[in-house]
Design a protein around this motif. Sequence first.
Motif, PDB file in Angstrom:
ATOM      1  N   ARG A  21     -10.705  33.119 -10.549  1.00 63.18           N
ATOM      2  CA  ARG A  21     -12.028  33.727 -10.355  1.00 63.18           C
ATOM      3  C   ARG A  21     -13.002  32.715  -9.754  1.00 63.18           C
ATOM      4  N   LEU A  22     -12.914  31.458 -10.189  1.00 63.55           N
ATOM      5  CA  LEU A  22     -13.781  30.426  -9.604  1.00 63.55           C
ATOM      6  C   LEU A  22     -13.439  30.233  -8.124  1.00 63.55           C
ATOM      7  N   ALA A  23     -12.160  30.217  -7.802  1.00 68.32           N
ATOM      8  CA  ALA A  23     -11.740  30.073  -6.405  1.00 68.32           C
ATOM      9  C   ALA A  23     -12.212  31.261  -5.574  1.00 68.32           C
ATOM     10  N   GLN A  24     -12.136  32.457  -6.152  1.00 69.55           N
ATOM     11  CA  GLN A  24     -12.584  33.651  -5.442  1.00 69.55           C
ATOM     12  C   GLN A  24     -14.090  33.583  -5.188  1.00 69.55           C
ATOM     13  N   ALA A  25     -14.843  33.149  -6.195  1.00 74.57           N
ATOM     14  CA  ALA A  25     -16.298  33.049  -6.038  1.00 74.57           C
ATOM     15  C   ALA A  25     -16.650  31.998  -4.980  1.00 74.57           C
ATOM     16  N   ALA A  64     -25.396  27.850 -12.286  1.00 73.85           N
ATOM     17  CA  ALA A  64     -25.004  27.958 -13.697  1.00 73.85           C
ATOM     18  C   ALA A  64     -25.944  27.127 -14.571  1.00 73.85           C
ATOM     19  N   MET A  65     -26.278  25.925 -14.111  1.00 76.42           N
ATOM     20  CA  MET A  65     -27.178  25.069 -14.895  1.00 76.42           C
ATOM     21  C   MET A  65     -28.592  25.646 -14.932  1.00 76.42           C
ATOM     22  N   ASN A  66     -29.066  26.159 -13.800  1.00 69.73           N
ATOM     23  CA  ASN A  66     -30.427  26.714 -13.736  1.00 69.73           C
ATOM     24  C   ASN A  66     -30.583  27.953 -14.604  1.00 69.73           C
ATOM     25  N   THR A  67     -29.535  28.747 -14.695  1.00 80.48           N
ATOM     26  CA  THR A  67     -29.613  29.981 -15.496  1.00 80.48           C
ATOM     27  C   THR A  67     -29.047  29.791 -16.898  1.00 80.48           C
ATOM     28  N   ARG A  68     -28.613  28.565 -17.180  1.00 81.50           N
ATOM     29  CA  ARG A  68     -28.015  28.243 -18.485  1.00 81.50           C
ATOM     30  C   ARG A  68     -26.889  29.218 -18.842  1.00 81.50           C
ATOM     31  N   SER A  69     -26.044  29.408 -17.866  1.00 80.04           N
ATOM     32  CA  SER A  69     -24.884  30.278 -18.082  1.00 80.04           C
ATOM     33  C   SER A  69     -23.617  29.505 -17.723  1.00 80.04           C
ATOM     34  N   SER A  70     -22.503  30.060 -18.101  1.00 81.20           N
ATOM     35  CA  SER A  70     -21.227  29.390 -17.847  1.00 81.20           C
ATOM     36  C   SER A  70     -20.831  29.554 -16.377  1.00 81.20           C
ATOM     37  N   MET A  71     -19.920  28.702 -15.952  1.00 78.43           N
ATOM     38  CA  MET A  71     -19.384  28.816 -14.592  1.00 78.43           C
ATOM     39  C   MET A  71     -18.660  30.149 -14.426  1.00 78.43           C
ATOM     40  N   GLU A  72     -17.984  30.601 -15.492  1.00 71.54           N
ATOM     41  CA  GLU A  72     -17.267  31.872 -15.407  1.00 71.54           C
ATOM     42  C   GLU A  72     -18.233  33.030 -15.165  1.00 71.54           C
ATOM     43  N   TYR A  73     -19.351  33.025 -15.894  1.00 76.06           N
ATOM     44  CA  TYR A  73     -20.346  34.080 -15.743  1.00 76.06           C
ATOM     45  C   TYR A  73     -20.961  34.017 -14.348  1.00 76.06           C
ATOM     46  N   GLU A 102     -18.515  35.367 -11.798  1.00 75.47           N
ATOM     47  CA  GLU A 102     -18.488  36.837 -11.833  1.00 75.47           C
ATOM     48  C   GLU A 102     -19.707  37.424 -11.131  1.00 75.47           C
ATOM     49  N   ARG A 103     -20.874  36.822 -11.358  1.00 73.27           N
ATOM     50  CA  ARG A 103     -22.098  37.309 -10.702  1.00 73.27           C
ATOM     51  C   ARG A 103     -22.001  37.153  -9.192  1.00 73.27           C
ATOM     52  N   VAL A 104     -21.479  36.016  -8.748  1.00 75.56           N
ATOM     53  CA  VAL A 104     -21.311  35.789  -7.307  1.00 75.56           C
ATOM     54  C   VAL A 104     -20.388  36.855  -6.723  1.00 75.56           C
ATOM     55  N   ILE A 105     -19.270  37.073  -7.385  1.00 73.72           N
ATOM     56  CA  ILE A 105     -18.289  38.018  -6.868  1.00 73.72           C
ATOM     57  C   ILE A 105     -18.846  39.440  -6.828  1.00 73.72           C
TER      58      ILE A 105
END
Length: 192
Positions: free
Chosen positions: A145-149, A172-181, A184-187
């Motif tokens: 998923r990271l590669a896809q994003a 991810a750091m600016n929104t205080r969310s995980s790389m996975e999240y 998913e948002r990017v995708i």
Amino acid sequence: MTEQSLLATLSGVRLHIFHPDSQSVRAFCASLTQLGCHAQHSWPPAASLSTDTQLLVVAIDMHQQPLLTALFISARERDIPIIALADSHNARLFPLLLQLQPNAIAARELNPFALIVQMIGTLKTVRHQQRLRAVQQARQARSERLAQAKSVLMQTFGLDESGAYRLMRSEAMNTRSSMEYTAERVITTLQK
């Protein structure tokens, strides 16, 4: 670990014992029932198993080789661990055991204590391996998923791979969310 916690490993386990009928096998099945197992016993081996079978204990008999092969293939397809009961003095069984590849091997003469210990060890090992496989699959899915994003970002904004990664990490750091999240948002946001 206490004896009770070890025996709790067997509680509720659905197992099938393929072994020629004898008083010792019937007594062993009764003992397993007292420990909370759901034990079935039959002979000869059959390739069709109950859908809820979690463990097999199988007596190895050269005369049953085709049935044993079919049973082991069926069990492997369903990820059911198998303990083979073999006569250690019969060297002719070794090639068959190598072909069948059981999870564990115990003496064919039923020693209830030794077999219960083997069952506990086999179940614990198999469950540990299943947890490890699940973790590896989750890591692989995360990586994909990271590669896809990153690919979506590279195509959308003309970035190289490291630039796409830095952009996702920063988001991810600016929104205080995980790389996975973030991935998913990017995708879901950019991929159409």
